[in-house]
Scaffold this motif. Structure first.
Motif, PDB file in Angstrom:
ATOM      1  N   GLN A   1      44.863  42.211  47.911  1.00 50.64           N
ATOM      2  CA  GLN A   1      45.112  42.715  46.556  1.00 50.64           C
ATOM      3  C   GLN A   1      44.145  42.082  45.554  1.00 50.64           C
ATOM      4  O   GLN A   1      43.601  42.774  44.687  1.00 50.64           O
ATOM      5  N   GLN A   2      43.904  40.783  45.684  1.00 53.00           N
ATOM      6  CA  GLN A   2      42.959  40.112  44.792  1.00 53.00           C
ATOM      7  C   GLN A   2      41.540  40.635  45.007  1.00 53.00           C
ATOM      8  O   GLN A   2      40.799  40.850  44.050  1.00 53.00           O
ATOM      9  N   GLU A   3      41.178  40.876  46.238  1.00 51.95           N
ATOM     10  CA  GLU A   3      39.854  41.421  46.540  1.00 51.95           C
ATOM     11  C   GLU A   3      39.688  42.809  45.937  1.00 51.95           C
ATOM     12  O   GLU A   3      38.629  43.130  45.387  1.00 51.95           O
ATOM     13  N   GLN A   4      40.716  43.626  46.026  1.00 47.14           N
ATOM     14  CA  GLN A   4      40.650  44.960  45.415  1.00 47.14           C
ATOM     15  C   GLN A   4      40.454  44.842  43.906  1.00 47.14           C
ATOM     16  O   GLN A   4      39.675  45.591  43.311  1.00 47.14           O
ATOM     17  N   TRP A   5      41.145  43.893  43.276  1.00 46.89           N
ATOM     18  CA  TRP A   5      41.005  43.694  41.834  1.00 46.89           C
ATOM     19  C   TRP A   5      39.591  43.235  41.509  1.00 46.89           C
ATOM     20  O   TRP A   5      38.971  43.737  40.567  1.00 46.89           O
ATOM     21  N   ILE A   6      39.074  42.296  42.287  1.00 49.77           N
ATOM     22  CA  ILE A   6      37.703  41.809  42.067  1.00 49.77           C
ATOM     23  C   ILE A   6      36.719  42.965  42.185  1.00 49.77           C
ATOM     24  O   ILE A   6      35.834  43.137  41.334  1.00 49.77           O
ATOM     25  N   GLN A   7      36.859  43.774  43.221  1.00 53.90           N
ATOM     26  CA  GLN A   7      35.950  44.899  43.421  1.00 53.90           C
ATOM     27  C   GLN A   7      36.054  45.906  42.269  1.00 53.90           C
ATOM     28  O   GLN A   7      35.044  46.479  41.839  1.00 53.90           O
ATOM     29  N   ALA A   8      37.270  46.108  41.759  1.00 54.56           N
ATOM     30  CA  ALA A   8      37.447  47.016  40.622  1.00 54.56           C
ATOM     31  C   ALA A   8      36.728  46.473  39.392  1.00 54.56           C
ATOM     32  O   ALA A   8      36.125  47.236  38.628  1.00 54.56           O
ATOM     33  N   GLN A   9      36.774  45.155  39.198  1.00 56.42           N
ATOM     34  CA  GLN A   9      36.072  44.545  38.059  1.00 56.42           C
ATOM     35  C   GLN A   9      34.563  44.703  38.217  1.00 56.42           C
ATOM     36  O   GLN A   9      33.849  45.016  37.254  1.00 56.42           O
ATOM     37  N   LEU A  10      34.071  44.504  39.430  1.00 55.55           N
ATOM     38  CA  LEU A  10      32.638  44.668  39.686  1.00 55.55           C
ATOM     39  C   LEU A  10      32.209  46.112  39.469  1.00 55.55           C
ATOM     40  O   LEU A  10      31.108  46.377  38.975  1.00 55.55           O
ATOM     41  N   ALA A  11      33.080  47.047  39.810  1.00 61.15           N
ATOM     42  CA  ALA A  11      32.761  48.474  39.677  1.00 61.15           C
ATOM     43  C   ALA A  11      32.589  48.882  38.217  1.00 61.15           C
ATOM     44  O   ALA A  11      31.925  49.877  37.923  1.00 61.15           O
ATOM     45  N   THR A  12      33.166  48.113  37.291  1.00 59.76           N
ATOM     46  CA  THR A  12      33.004  48.446  35.861  1.00 59.76           C
ATOM     47  C   THR A  12      31.585  48.187  35.384  1.00 59.76           C
ATOM     48  O   THR A  12      31.188  48.693  34.340  1.00 59.76           O
ATOM     49  N   GLY A  13      30.851  47.374  36.138  1.00 55.80           N
ATOM     50  CA  GLY A  13      29.486  47.042  35.742  1.00 55.80           C
ATOM     51  C   GLY A  13      29.407  45.852  34.801  1.00 55.80           C
ATOM     52  O   GLY A  13      28.317  45.471  34.376  1.00 55.80           O
ATOM     53  N   ASN A  14      30.541  45.252  34.463  1.00 53.06           N
ATOM     54  CA  ASN A  14      30.531  44.106  33.553  1.00 53.06           C
ATOM     55  C   ASN A  14      30.086  42.817  34.235  1.00 53.06           C
ATOM     56  O   ASN A  14      29.724  41.860  33.560  1.00 53.06           O
ATOM     57  N   TYR A  15      30.126  42.802  35.558  1.00 52.15           N
ATOM     58  CA  TYR A  15      29.746  41.615  36.320  1.00 52.15           C
ATOM     59  C   TYR A  15      28.818  42.041  37.448  1.00 52.15           C
ATOM     60  O   TYR A  15      29.023  43.078  38.075  1.00 52.15           O
ATOM     61  N   ALA A  16      27.821  41.203  37.714  1.00 52.73           N
ATOM     62  CA  ALA A  16      26.858  41.521  38.769  1.00 52.73           C
ATOM     63  C   ALA A  16      27.323  41.024  40.126  1.00 52.73           C
ATOM     64  O   ALA A  16      26.852  41.506  41.156  1.00 52.73           O
ATOM     65  N   SER A  17      28.249  40.051  40.136  1.00 58.42           N
ATOM     66  CA  SER A  17      28.673  39.476  41.411  1.00 58.42           C
ATOM     67  C   SER A  17      30.058  38.865  41.292  1.00 58.42           C
ATOM     68  O   SER A  17      30.547  38.622  40.181  1.00 58.42           O
TER      69      SER A  17
END
Length: 83
Positions: A13-29
């Motif tokens: 669940q945490q990984e899915q949230w992290i990936q969703a945050q990365l998908a916004t483009g606000n973070y590069a990694s």
């Protein structure tokens, strides 16, 4: 600034949230996201400590006509002014 490499384990669940945050483009990694979260938590912790110290000072100075909310708002305003 020295950097220390860390290895962490997260839930699916945490990984899915992290990936969703990365998908916004606000973070590069993942690392950039986690460093930002840590900085935000550090700032929040510092703000809570400043408020706690101010409330202790206010208690020790005796009775005040200000409400606890007024005191907290004054501390927040002062912190914003002081940076």
């Amino acid at each position: 600034m020295a950097m220390v490499k860390k290895s962490i384990t997260v839930t699916d669940q945490q990984e899915q949230w992290i990936q969703a945050q990365l998908a916004t483009g606000n973070y590069a990694s993942d690392s950039e996201l986690l460093r930002d979260l840590i900085r935000k938590e550090q700032m929040r912790t510092n703000e809570v400590e400043v408020i706690r110290q101010e409330l202790i000072k206010a208690e020790q100075s005796g009775f005040s006509s200000r409400s606890p909310e007024d005191i907290v708002n004054a501390v927040i305003a002062r912190k914003q002014t002081d940076g």
